[in-house]
Design a protein around this motif. Structure first.
Motif, PDB file in Angstrom:
ATOM      1  N   VAL A  70       4.537  -0.806   3.477  1.00  0.00           N
ATOM      2  CA  VAL A  70       4.126   0.862   2.885  1.00  0.00           C
ATOM      3  C   VAL A  70       5.246   1.043   1.864  1.00  0.00           C
ATOM      4  CG1 VAL A  70       3.737   3.064   3.669  1.00  0.00           C
ATOM      5  CG2 VAL A  70       3.104   1.032   5.019  1.00  0.00           C
ATOM      6  N   ILE A  71       4.622   1.912   0.985  1.00  0.00           N
ATOM      7  CA  ILE A  71       5.610   2.085  -0.405  1.00  0.00           C
ATOM      8  C   ILE A  71       5.497   3.669  -0.160  1.00  0.00           C
ATOM      9  CG2 ILE A  71       5.814   2.186  -2.821  1.00  0.00           C
ATOM     10  CD1 ILE A  71       4.806  -0.410  -3.023  1.00  0.00           C
ATOM     11  N   GLY A  72       6.748   4.169   0.042  1.00  0.00           N
ATOM     12  CA  GLY A  72       6.999   5.568  -0.039  1.00  0.00           C
ATOM     13  C   GLY A  72       8.340   6.278  -0.746  1.00  0.00           C
ATOM     14  N   ARG A  73       8.491   7.263  -0.397  1.00  0.00           N
ATOM     15  CA  ARG A  73       9.699   8.159  -0.838  1.00  0.00           C
ATOM     16  C   ARG A  73      10.715   8.244   0.273  1.00  0.00           C
ATOM     17  NH1 ARG A  73       9.210   7.850  -5.994  1.00  0.00           N
ATOM     18  NH2 ARG A  73       7.351   8.572  -6.794  1.00  0.00           N
ATOM     19  N   ASP A  74      12.080   8.334   0.030  1.00  0.00           N
ATOM     20  CA  ASP A  74      12.910   8.286   1.180  1.00  0.00           C
ATOM     21  C   ASP A  74      12.566   9.851   2.292  1.00  0.00           C
ATOM     22  OD1 ASP A  74      13.772  10.243  -0.587  1.00  0.00           O
ATOM     23  OD2 ASP A  74      15.791   9.809  -0.464  1.00  0.00           O
ATOM     24  N   SER A  75      12.115  10.731   1.702  1.00  0.00           N
ATOM     25  CA  SER A  75      11.662  12.071   2.256  1.00  0.00           C
ATOM     26  C   SER A  75      10.590  11.797   3.469  1.00  0.00           C
ATOM     27  CB  SER A  75      11.476  13.056   1.500  1.00  0.00           C
ATOM     28  OG  SER A  75      10.399  12.737   0.730  1.00  0.00           O
ATOM     29  N   GLU A  76       9.888  10.428   3.245  1.00  0.00           N
ATOM     30  CA  GLU A  76       8.851  10.168   4.266  1.00  0.00           C
ATOM     31  C   GLU A  76       9.378   9.102   5.298  1.00  0.00           C
ATOM     32  OE1 GLU A  76       5.210  10.735   0.701  1.00  0.00           O
ATOM     33  OE2 GLU A  76       6.740   8.733   0.897  1.00  0.00           O
ATOM     34  N   LEU A  77      10.602   9.124   5.497  1.00  0.00           N
ATOM     35  CA  LEU A  77      11.081   8.029   6.386  1.00  0.00           C
ATOM     36  C   LEU A  77      10.633   8.253   7.934  1.00  0.00           C
ATOM     37  CD1 LEU A  77      12.890   5.697   6.348  1.00  0.00           C
ATOM     38  CD2 LEU A  77      15.122   7.205   6.761  1.00  0.00           C
ATOM     39  N   ALA A  78      10.371   9.659   8.419  1.00  0.00           N
ATOM     40  CA  ALA A  78      10.138   9.645   9.637  1.00  0.00           C
ATOM     41  C   ALA A  78       8.848   9.028   9.948  1.00  0.00           C
ATOM     42  CB  ALA A  78      10.264  11.170  10.120  1.00  0.00           C
ATOM     43  N   ILE A  79       7.934   9.322   8.946  1.00  0.00           N
ATOM     44  CA  ILE A  79       6.524   8.710   8.954  1.00  0.00           C
ATOM     45  C   ILE A  79       6.798   7.139   8.787  1.00  0.00           C
ATOM     46  CG2 ILE A  79       4.264   8.645   7.769  1.00  0.00           C
ATOM     47  CD1 ILE A  79       4.906  11.615   6.555  1.00  0.00           C
ATOM     48  N   ALA A  80       7.558   6.557   7.850  1.00  0.00           N
ATOM     49  CA  ALA A  80       7.638   5.089   7.756  1.00  0.00           C
ATOM     50  C   ALA A  80       8.085   4.570   9.266  1.00  0.00           C
ATOM     51  CB  ALA A  80       8.660   4.953   6.646  1.00  0.00           C
ATOM     52  N   VAL A 113       0.865  -1.170  -0.054  1.00  0.00           N
ATOM     53  CA  VAL A 113       0.057   0.087   0.032  1.00  0.00           C
ATOM     54  C   VAL A 113       0.912   1.253  -0.101  1.00  0.00           C
ATOM     55  CG1 VAL A 113      -0.267  -0.185   2.427  1.00  0.00           C
ATOM     56  CG2 VAL A 113      -1.939   1.162   1.136  1.00  0.00           C
ATOM     57  N   PRO A 114       0.377   2.116  -0.755  1.00  0.00           N
ATOM     58  CA  PRO A 114       1.257   3.509  -0.694  1.00  0.00           C
ATOM     59  C   PRO A 114       1.031   4.148   0.553  1.00  0.00           C
ATOM     60  CG  PRO A 114      -0.751   3.930  -2.234  1.00  0.00           C
ATOM     61  CD  PRO A 114      -0.745   2.175  -1.752  1.00  0.00           C
ATOM     62  N   LEU A 115       2.161   5.060   1.039  1.00  0.00           N
ATOM     63  CA  LEU A 115       2.051   5.870   2.237  1.00  0.00           C
ATOM     64  C   LEU A 115       0.875   6.912   1.921  1.00  0.00           C
ATOM     65  CD1 LEU A 115       3.164   6.608   4.804  1.00  0.00           C
ATOM     66  CD2 LEU A 115       4.841   8.000   3.719  1.00  0.00           C
ATOM     67  N   ASP A 116       0.692   7.556   0.833  1.00  0.00           N
ATOM     68  CA  ASP A 116      -0.342   8.462   0.647  1.00  0.00           C
ATOM     69  C   ASP A 116      -1.473   7.999   0.190  1.00  0.00           C
ATOM     70  OD1 ASP A 116       0.618   7.669  -1.925  1.00  0.00           O
ATOM     71  OD2 ASP A 116       0.855   9.673  -2.516  1.00  0.00           O
ATOM     72  N   LEU A 117      -2.057   6.881   0.500  1.00  0.00           N
ATOM     73  CA  LEU A 117      -3.218   6.151   0.070  1.00  0.00           C
ATOM     74  C   LEU A 117      -4.566   7.052   0.309  1.00  0.00           C
ATOM     75  CD1 LEU A 117      -4.602   3.448  -0.896  1.00  0.00           C
ATOM     76  CD2 LEU A 117      -4.805   2.956   1.740  1.00  0.00           C
ATOM     77  N   PRO A 118      -5.238   7.383  -0.618  1.00  0.00           N
ATOM     78  CA  PRO A 118      -6.533   8.228  -0.802  1.00  0.00           C
ATOM     79  C   PRO A 118      -7.705   7.458  -0.232  1.00  0.00           C
ATOM     80  CG  PRO A 118      -6.018   7.648  -2.992  1.00  0.00           C
ATOM     81  CD  PRO A 118      -4.835   6.737  -1.962  1.00  0.00           C
ATOM     82  N   GLY A 119      -8.696   8.169   0.155  1.00  0.00           N
ATOM     83  CA  GLY A 119      -9.880   7.650   0.697  1.00  0.00           C
ATOM     84  C   GLY A 119      -9.689   7.490   2.250  1.00  0.00           C
ATOM     85  N   ILE A 120     -10.066   6.250   2.677  1.00  0.00           N
ATOM     86  CA  ILE A 120     -10.011   6.119   4.219  1.00  0.00           C
ATOM     87  C   ILE A 120      -8.464   6.404   4.792  1.00  0.00           C
ATOM     88  CG2 ILE A 120     -12.045   4.690   4.266  1.00  0.00           C
ATOM     89  CD1 ILE A 120     -10.144   2.445   4.960  1.00  0.00           C
TER      90      ILE A 120
END
Length: 123
Positions: free
Chosen positions: A79-89, A52-59
């Motif tokens: 979770v799939i995302g960008r390196d700039s989103e590491l803290a969130i990861a 699932v992408p980190l920025d999943l739309p909807g719910i």
């Protein structure tokens, strides 16, 4: 019996890339446009992993993870995302995500993370 990989992503190109990367793996792949569709259709006996992408739309991702946990589904969430989103990861892994797959990722890395996730769920 092959484990199931659930891809929850609104982007057809991203889903196709993942499906192609898993073409030679002994897995069954299902894909969904959004989390609500996935939750409506996933069986109570589902197992395997969810990409699932980190920025999943909807719910959104957190609500999806909450519901997977509430239903006690043995699904490893990747979770799939960008390196700039590491803290969130890091926060998501603490919240229960199995792993964070950083874009851009290779097919080999994708398969490796999925194998580890399936192994963790199967134990």
């Amino acid at each position: 019996m092959a484990e199931t990989i659930y891809i929850v992503d609104p982007l057809p190109d991203e889903r196709r890339r993942i499906v192609d990367a898993l073409a030679n793996e002994p897995v069954h792949v299902e894909w969904y446009d959004d989390a609500a569709e996935f939750l409506d259709q996933v069986a109570a006996t589902a197992s395997g992993c969810v990409l699932v992408p980190l920025d999943l739309p909807g719910i959104g991702l957190r609500a999806l993870m909450d519901e997977i946990n509430r239903r006690h589904l043995p699904l490893a969430v990747i979770v799939i995302g960008r390196d700039s989103e590491l803290a969130i990861a890091v926060e998501l892994v603490r919240f229960g995500a199995f792993d964070f797959l950083e874009h851009p990722f290779t097919d080999r890395r994708l398969r490796s993370v999925i194998r580890r996730a399936i192994g963790a769920v199967s134990e």
